[in-house]
Design an enzyme around this catalytic site. Structure first.
Site, mmCIF file in Angstrom:
data_model
loop_
_atom_site.group_PDB
_atom_site.id
_atom_site.type_symbol
_atom_site.label_atom_id
_atom_site.label_comp_id
_atom_site.label_asym_id
_atom_site.label_seq_id
_atom_site.Cartn_x
_atom_site.Cartn_y
_atom_site.Cartn_z
ATOM 1 C CG ASP A 67 -4.984 7.982 1.099
ATOM 2 O OD1 ASP A 67 -4.444 6.819 1.137
ATOM 3 O OD2 ASP A 67 -5.958 8.346 0.587
ATOM 4 C CG ASN A 102 -8.269 3.149 -10.234
ATOM 5 O OD1 ASN A 102 -7.802 3.627 -11.110
ATOM 6 N ND2 ASN A 102 -7.851 2.700 -8.870
ATOM 7 C CD GLU A 142 -5.414 4.659 -2.588
ATOM 8 O OE1 GLU A 142 -6.328 4.568 -2.024
ATOM 9 O OE2 GLU A 142 -4.794 3.667 -3.256
#
Length: 398
Positions: A260, A268, A303
């Protein structure tokens, strides 16, 4: 009931013109894509060649020049078919296989312009060789698995070869009526019937080849994550099920790595979702490049990425996981106003599966190990290699 050979021959331009027109319309604007235009052009040449033969047959004194033009067009049509197959499979086509037969057909027809028997015998050998070359090209092993389209095309090309071989054998056997198109000899009738069937079968086979390729590409796309270019969750779970079944039979270990991206939401929020997508794609390729040939990696969701390591024990899984963690840590993603760097937390789980081992259960344990790496500070590897029944109840870390 007498059979009119001219009527049978008339079926060639009718059928081939219809097929060629349909193929050329479909391939309009895609002249170099998949060989469809070249195949259509070859069929169109057949549609032009046979009316020349018919006119020559019906003319009272014959028009030998039409036979020369017709034979040349026939040779060119089979060469176009060969080019189409090479184009379809993305490889060059040898000029001697395409241009030489056309030249040989033209020269041979001119040399024997007033001698139909040797002209037919020579043309039969030449066209039979061209049919064989088409069948050979489509049956090459490096084309991949022999699917129905390729098989159908090869059968059609084989029928065309037999058509011309039997005409040559008829001449050699003394049945000179074969060279007279007005004569309804059984070889004359049979050869044209077989030729028409071969034309239809081979063209249907070529069209089916394109359909089968499109279906395979669509199936492949359905199993790929469009953003990262690696397999998606569906493909991952299917591969894991197959690997577990094989591992049960062979009593070999299987390792899973759940990875991850750390603090991906911050990427973001700071750089925007376009940058986040670029980071996902870059990390996916970085992880993929760090695996061995037998390993399998895909995007599990968000992710998270999952790597499947067949035949790998706990120690080996730890080595691979640490290698992947270090690769991502060194990864630099150029962006404005500054480069983006990320890390991954990796959870590893290894076991020798038995009949009761479920794919999702193994993934859940690897997921728990990954969250343990998150809780321990991120950018690290944690392993959970105990029995599945002992690995329940872990809580998630943010």
């Amino acid at each position: 009931m007498p059979i009119d050979v001219s009527t049978i021959m008339l079926m060639f331009p009718v059928v081939s013109l219809s097929m060629a027109a349909a193929m050329l319309v479909v391939s309009w604007g895609r002249w170099r894509d998949d060989g469809l235009a070249q195949w259509g052009a070859g069929v169109m040449m057949i549609a032009v060649a046979f009316p020349l033969f018919i006119v020559n047959t019906l003319a009272s004194s014959g028009l030998p020049a039409l036979m020369v033009a017709g034979n040349t067009l026939l040779a060119a049509s089979y060469s176009a078919s060969l080019v189409a197959i090479c184009r379809f499979f993305g490889r060059p086509c040898s000029p001697w296989k395409t241009l030489l037969p056309v030249a040989a057909a033209a020269v041979g027809s001119v040399v024997y312009i007033d001698r139909p028997e040797p002209r037919v015998a020579l043309g039969g050998i030449l066209f039979a060789i061209q049919g064989f070359l088409v069948a050979r090209e489509v049956l090459r092993r490096d084309n991949g698995v022999l699917e129905r389209g390729r098989l159908l095309l090869a059968i059609g090309a084989g029928m065309v070869s037999l058509l011309y071989l039997q005409r040559t054998l008829g001449i050699v056997g003394g049945w000179n009526e074969v060279a007279q198109l007005k004569t309804a000899h059984f070889i004359q009738v049979g050869s044209h019937a077989m030729g028409l069937a071969g034309l239809v079968l081979s063209t249907m086979g070529f069209i089916l080849m394109g359909r089968e390729r499109a279906d395979a590409e669509h199936q492949q796309q359905a199993l790929l994550d469009p953003l990262t270019g690696v397999p998606n969750r569906r493909a991952l779970m299917a591969e894991l099920e197959r690997t577990l079944a094989q591992a049960v039979r062979e009593r070999r270990p299987v390792a899973l790595l759940m990875m991850d991206i750390d603090r991906f939401k911050r990427v973001n929020d700071t750089y925007g979702h376009v940058a986040g997508d670029a980071v996902l794609a870059a990390v996916a390729q970085c992880l993929k490049g760090g695996l061995r040939g037998q390993d399998f990696i895909g995007r599990y969701g968000g992710e998270e990425f999952l790597a499947l390591l067949p035949g790998t024990d706990a120690a080996g899984a730890g080595v691979v996981a640490e290698h992947l963690r270090a690769r991502v840590e060194r990864l630099t993603m150029p962006w404005e106003p500054e480069d983006i760097r990320v890390t991954v937390s990796i959870g590893a789980h290894t076991r020798v599966p038995d009949e009761g081992t479920g794919a999702q259960a193994m993934v859940d344990v690897a997921d728990q190990a990954m969250y343990a790496a998150k809780r321990a500070g991120r950018n690290r590897v944690e392993r959970l290699d105990a029995a599945l029944s002992e690995c329940a109840g872990a809580t998630a870390a943010s």
